[in-house]
Design an enzyme around this catalytic site. Structure first.
Site, PDB file in Angstrom:
ATOM      1  N   LYS A 197     129.346 -44.442   7.640  1.00 12.25           N
ATOM      2  CA  LYS A 197     130.418 -45.227   7.041  1.00 12.25           C
ATOM      3  C   LYS A 197     131.165 -44.312   6.080  1.00 12.25           C
ATOM      4  O   LYS A 197     130.594 -43.799   5.137  1.00 12.25           O
ATOM      5  CB  LYS A 197     129.871 -46.441   6.289  1.00 12.25           C
ATOM      6  CG  LYS A 197     129.187 -47.470   7.184  1.00 12.25           C
ATOM      7  CD  LYS A 197     128.620 -48.626   6.393  1.00 12.25           C
ATOM      8  CE  LYS A 197     129.704 -49.518   5.815  1.00 12.25           C
ATOM      9  NZ  LYS A 197     130.497 -50.202   6.856  1.00 12.25           N
ATOM     10  N   MET A 227     131.937 -41.471  -5.049  1.00 16.42           N
ATOM     11  CA  MET A 227     133.000 -42.010  -4.193  1.00 16.42           C
ATOM     12  C   MET A 227     134.238 -42.395  -5.001  1.00 16.42           C
ATOM     13  O   MET A 227     134.833 -43.446  -4.798  1.00 16.42           O
ATOM     14  CB  MET A 227     132.470 -43.214  -3.397  1.00 16.42           C
ATOM     15  CG  MET A 227     131.290 -42.869  -2.508  1.00 16.42           C
ATOM     16  SD  MET A 227     130.434 -44.309  -1.797  1.00 16.42           S
ATOM     17  CE  MET A 227     129.542 -44.936  -3.246  1.00 16.42           C
ATOM     18  N   ASP A 246     123.370 -41.383   8.739  1.00 18.59           N
ATOM     19  CA  ASP A 246     124.663 -41.572   8.094  1.00 18.59           C
ATOM     20  C   ASP A 246     125.557 -40.348   8.249  1.00 18.59           C
ATOM     21  O   ASP A 246     125.114 -39.272   8.653  1.00 18.59           O
ATOM     22  CB  ASP A 246     124.471 -41.874   6.604  1.00 18.59           C
ATOM     23  CG  ASP A 246     124.138 -43.337   6.348  1.00 18.59           C
ATOM     24  OD1 ASP A 246     124.230 -44.138   7.284  1.00 18.59           O
ATOM     25  OD2 ASP A 246     123.776 -43.661   5.199  1.00 18.59           O
TER      26      ASP A 246
END
Length: 283
Positions: free
Chosen positions: A71, A186, A50
């Site tokens: 991502k 996030m 990742d």
């Protein structure tokens, strides 16, 4: 680097051909890898990693093919379906596959989705937990997610869902009232809405907050603020994701527990930031 640190003697699991191990790489600092993660890195034929996995961690797998599958919100990224099916294809080719994810694969990491896809396609899996940024990242900032004088509960929340927006299913009233400390993953993109929802639900504007960016890495930055001023302070600071937001009085403990500043020779800003008026060792 792969042979510079021998694993302790023991019955270490073997990553067999056709298997996929889903492994947490921790929040950034390579030293926070588990020994199972190091073992997996050494055995893999291919590492699918990742965006938040540090390059130094990949150095533990020089024998493996490295495939980027990051991502990141607002940036071109591989589709989750494509990533999951790529893992299936690699396993069906007889590869020893390590799926390396930042933090813990089962904490806002889509690890459950990927593992389910693999099992539905008959691919055997092993899950290797990692240190989640919401715990390890805050610890590197000197912020305990639990502290006896502050909280008996902590809630972990994601700042966006599959659509990239703040999750519509979240009950902000219940979240605001149900836990003394909130840890938001996030959340920078939607911090104005998140802060507004918490204020509307009754959290005080003066409540201490912290924003920890690039946690546990050499680029780590920490912003101490309040719930009311957090959106404006973030905008003024120029800080960028990845970041963890923490809301709650445990943020005050950074005034005494900023161990990285102490190691650099600075003095604690406040030995009693919670105003207990008694030594920490007293009941």
């Amino acid at each position: 680097m792969s042979d510079s640190l021998p694993l302790p003697h023991g019955d270490w699991p073997v990553l067999e051909p056709g298997w996929v191990w889903l492994c947490g790489a921790g929040p950034g600092d390579p030293g926070l890898l588990t020994l199972h993660a190091v073992n997996a890195l050494r055995r893999a034929d291919v590492v699918v990693y990742d965006a938040l996995v540090q390059e130094a961690i990949l150095d533990w797998a020089p024998q493996a093919e490295h495939i980027y599958a990051g991502k990141r919100g607002g940036k071109p990224s591989a589709k989750q379906r494509d990533i999951s099916l790529r893992l299936v294809d690699l396993a069906n080719e007889g590869k020893r596959v390590l799926r390396l994810k930042g933090g813990d694969p089962f904490v806002f990491g889509r690890g459950g989705e990927e593992a389910q896809t693999l099992i539905q396609h008959g691919v055997p899996v092993r899950i290797i937990p990692g240190i989640s940024a919401g715990i390890g990242g805050l610890a590197y900032a000197g912020i305990p997610v639990t502290h006896r004088d502050v909280n008996q509960s902590v809630t972990f929340v994601t700042g966006h869902d599959q659509s990239g927006e703040t999750p519509s299913s979240l009950d902000w009233q219940a979240i605001a009232k149900g836990s003394q400390v909130l840890v938001i993953y996030m959340g920078m993109k939607h911090v104005e809405r998140i802060a507004g929802e918490l204020l509307k639900a009754g959290r005080p504007g003066s409540e201490p907050c912290a924003v920890v960016c690039s946690a546990t890495t050499d680029d780590q930055k920490v912003l101490e603020t309040t719930l009311a001023t957090m959106p404006a302070d973030i905008a003024a600071s120029g800080l960028e994701p990845p970041a963890i937001l923490c809301v709650g009085r445990s943020v005050l403990m950074r005034q005494v527990l900023d161990w990285q500043a102490l190691a650099a020779g600075k003095s604690p800003r406040n030995l009693d930031p919670l105003g207990r008026g008694r030594p920490a060792e007293s009941a």
